[in-house]
Scaffold this motif. Structure first.
Motif, mmCIF file in Angstrom:
data_model
loop_
_atom_site.group_PDB
_atom_site.id
_atom_site.type_symbol
_atom_site.label_atom_id
_atom_site.label_comp_id
_atom_site.label_asym_id
_atom_site.label_seq_id
_atom_site.Cartn_x
_atom_site.Cartn_y
_atom_site.Cartn_z
ATOM 1 N N HIS A 41 14.310 3.407 8.071
ATOM 2 C CA HIS A 41 14.952 3.294 6.761
ATOM 3 C C HIS A 41 14.291 4.217 5.735
ATOM 4 N N PHE A 42 12.974 4.211 5.683
ATOM 5 C CA PHE A 42 12.290 5.039 4.693
ATOM 6 C C PHE A 42 12.341 6.521 5.049
ATOM 7 N N ASP A 98 3.918 6.549 9.862
ATOM 8 C CA ASP A 98 3.114 5.943 10.928
ATOM 9 C C ASP A 98 1.785 5.401 10.408
ATOM 10 N N GLU A 99 1.314 5.944 9.299
ATOM 11 C CA GLU A 99 0.039 5.486 8.742
ATOM 12 C C GLU A 99 0.171 4.125 8.045
ATOM 13 N N TYR A 100 1.406 3.656 7.863
ATOM 14 C CA TYR A 100 1.624 2.398 7.155
ATOM 15 C C TYR A 100 2.320 1.343 8.021
ATOM 16 N N PHE A 101 3.341 1.759 8.769
ATOM 17 C CA PHE A 101 4.251 0.783 9.377
ATOM 18 C C PHE A 101 4.224 0.837 10.898
ATOM 19 N N GLU A 102 4.589 -0.301 11.514
ATOM 20 C CA GLU A 102 4.707 -0.377 12.966
ATOM 21 C C GLU A 102 6.145 -0.579 13.421
ATOM 22 N N ARG A 135 0.833 -1.212 0.000
ATOM 23 C CA ARG A 135 0.000 0.000 0.000
ATOM 24 C C ARG A 135 0.865 1.257 0.000
ATOM 25 N N TYR A 136 1.940 1.237 0.794
ATOM 26 C CA TYR A 136 2.866 2.368 0.850
ATOM 27 C C TYR A 136 3.483 2.642 -0.518
#
Length: 534
Positions: free
Chosen positions: A201-202, A190-194, A125-126
């Protein structure tokens, strides 16, 4: 001294954007001259031998953003340009672990899943959402931004074009896009990953060359800016120019000369000459004057108008806005000659990720604390580092068996809180960076043969970038599109007739992209066509 020579166009500064602009003008038949203060061309995109037979890309160090249409039009491969993509990258963790990124999509998913299965799913999704933003922005890079206050047909048509593209996103994506442009990178991720390591990294792409932290509003766009390139039609890919970044500038210089343009290096432009409200040429520091009906500045907006022009030739309000344009130095650079390839125990032997960019900051909070140091006028005690060893892919840069490491550093202040930059301060900054790398590579220090240490002050004084800012101005919403560099002057023209800007202070901004130079040249040629009698 009496005027010497006469040209249709003079380009001030042989950085890559100045060379691109000059190439387009020369190909259109204009008698074009590029003037460069240094004895070599390229500005920040140079290859230099500063230690024995080692070639350093001693300022800019990787390539992706250079527009493919510029490469094709100017036939740069014919003049020796070869771009070599590298294979992924990695972030090393303080506990001895790592996150690797690979070009292979399935391998990348498996790697992210080692840290979080949820994040492996979210990456789809990201990636989709970032590419959607890229698809919206990329077509605008090679277009002159419209003036929203103008009633000229071209500006109205450009505004309509922009509005139609925005409307085609659909209601939900329109809201997402407006949010994205003003968000912090930390909030966006924060809207994609935990997983902290995945976010770290991103997030690195959001702070490179920027006097902002990952929690600062607007850094989500900076992250996107680094995704908009491609190599061999692979969107978002990064790589090396064979022979170092100077290969790009040398290919541009050869293309210019093949089109009939000329370059003079080792000459400093002291003043852009203006008579009767029109640019008439330049005066060199030597006293020599060179006449031209057009002058195009590749210098940043502050250096152009505050240091090479008489303030009496410019409106007071324009000068006030130029002084307020944000150009803040925040980046340092080390170039290191190595006696061999250092080991990184956190990375599995033979992993291709070592041939890409390697980082040692494993949380977003570490980046934010590094930014706090910069705000206090100190170099970061635990800096964000983007390091590469291009000699693994391009052995032409080093003697047999040796290696070259490029190290880009955030954050490093232009002005120190406790005194001016001197040799001792510079060495202490370099030692901080080297010690940080050595924590992840036990044999690194023992392999160092030579290290060039560059602060923002050094970059300014050698390359001519105000405060050493690699983008010639912050890439924030108040300084993008029709606000870059100044509202009312975002179309490469200046208040002085015949005087233009082509550097990264103009749309679409920094990086070794070439778009500002190409767009400025088109603006010049369009104006010349309008002036021709019917």
């Amino acid at each position: 001294m009496a005027p010497v020579g006469s040209y249709d166009a003079i380009v001030v500064g042989a950085g890559h954007n100045g060379l691109v602009a000059a190439c387009y003008l020369a190909r259109a038949g204009l008698k074009t001259l590029v003037l460069e203060r240094q004895p070599y061309i390229g500005g920040a995109a140079v290859s230099r031998r500063l230690y024995r037979d080692f070639t350093y890309s001693n300022c800019s160090y990787v390539c992706s953003l250079l527009r493919p249409e510029i490469i094709r039009t100017l036939q740069l491969p014919r003049f020796g340009l070869q771009l070599i993509p590298y294979e992924g990258g990695c972030t090393m963790m303080r506990d001895g672990g790592h996150l690797a990124l690979y070009d292979n999509h399935d391998a990348l998913r498996r790697e992210i899943a080692r840290h979080s299965k949820r994040d492996a799913e979210a990456y789809e999704r990201y990636s989709r959402d970032v590419m959607r933003q890229c698809k919206f922005i990329k077509p605008l890079l090679m277009r002159e931004p419209p003036d929203p206050t103008s009633f000229k047909p071209r500006d109205i048509l450009e505004l309509l074009h922009l509005g139609q593209r925005f409307h085609r996103l659909g209601e939900r994506r329109m809201y997402d896009t407006l949010r994205f442009w003003s968000m912090s990178a930390a909030d966006f991720l924060d809207e994609y990953f935990e997983s902290e390591i995945v976010k770290a990294h991103f997030a690195g792409s959001s702070i490179i060359g920027t006097a902002l932290g990952p929690r600062s509003p607007g850094t989500a766009y900076v992250l996107l800016h680094h995704y908009m390139g491609d190599i061999d039609d692979t969107v978002g890919a990064w790589g090396f120019a064979r022979g170092g970044m100077g290969a790009i500038s040398n290919a541009l210089g050869a293309s210019l000369q093949a089109s009939g343009g000329a370059i003079r290096s080792g000459v400093e432009v002291a003043r852009i000459l203006v008579r009767g409200g029109r640019a008439r040429g330049v005066a060199l520091a030597s006293g020599e004057e060179i006449r031209s009906r057009l002058v195009i500045s590749n210098l940043d907006v502050r250096r152009t108008f505050l240091k090479t022009m008489d303030p009496g030739d410019l409106p007071d309000e324009f000068l006030r806005r130029v002084r307020n344009f944000k150009i803040r130095g925040s980046s340092g650079k080390l170039n290191i000659a190595l006696d061999g390839l250092p080991s990184f125990p956190a990375i599995p032997a033979g992993a291709p990720c070592i041939r890409g960019d390697m980082h040692v900051t494993d949380t977003v909070e570490m980046m934010e604390r590094a930014y706090d140091d910069w705000k206090d006028g100190r170099w970061s005690r635990a800096p964000y580092i983007d390091m590469l060893i291009p000699s693994q892919i391009d052995p032409s840069m080093v003697p047999d068996g040796k290696h070259y490491m490029s190290v880009f550093v955030q954050y490093c202040p232009y002005v120190l809180a406790d005194g001016e930059w001197d040799g001792q301060q510079r060495q202490a900054f370099g030692d901080t960076v080297i010690d940080t790398i050595a924590r992840h590579s036990p044999d690194f220090k023992s392999l160092i043969l030579h290290a060039e240490i560059r602060t923002p002050w050094d970059i300014e004084n050698e390359v001519g970038l105000t405060e050493g800012n690699i983008f010639q101005g912050e890439l924030t919403m108040d300084q993008l599109l029709f606000n870059r560099p100044i509202p009312g002057y975002a179309q490469y023209r200046s208040p002085v007739r015949g005087m233009y800007m082509c550097g990264s202070s103009t749309h679409p901004g920094g990086g070794v992209m070439g778009a500002p130079g190409a767009n400025a040249a088109r603006a010049v040629l369009r104006d010349l066509r309008r002036m021709q009698p019917a």
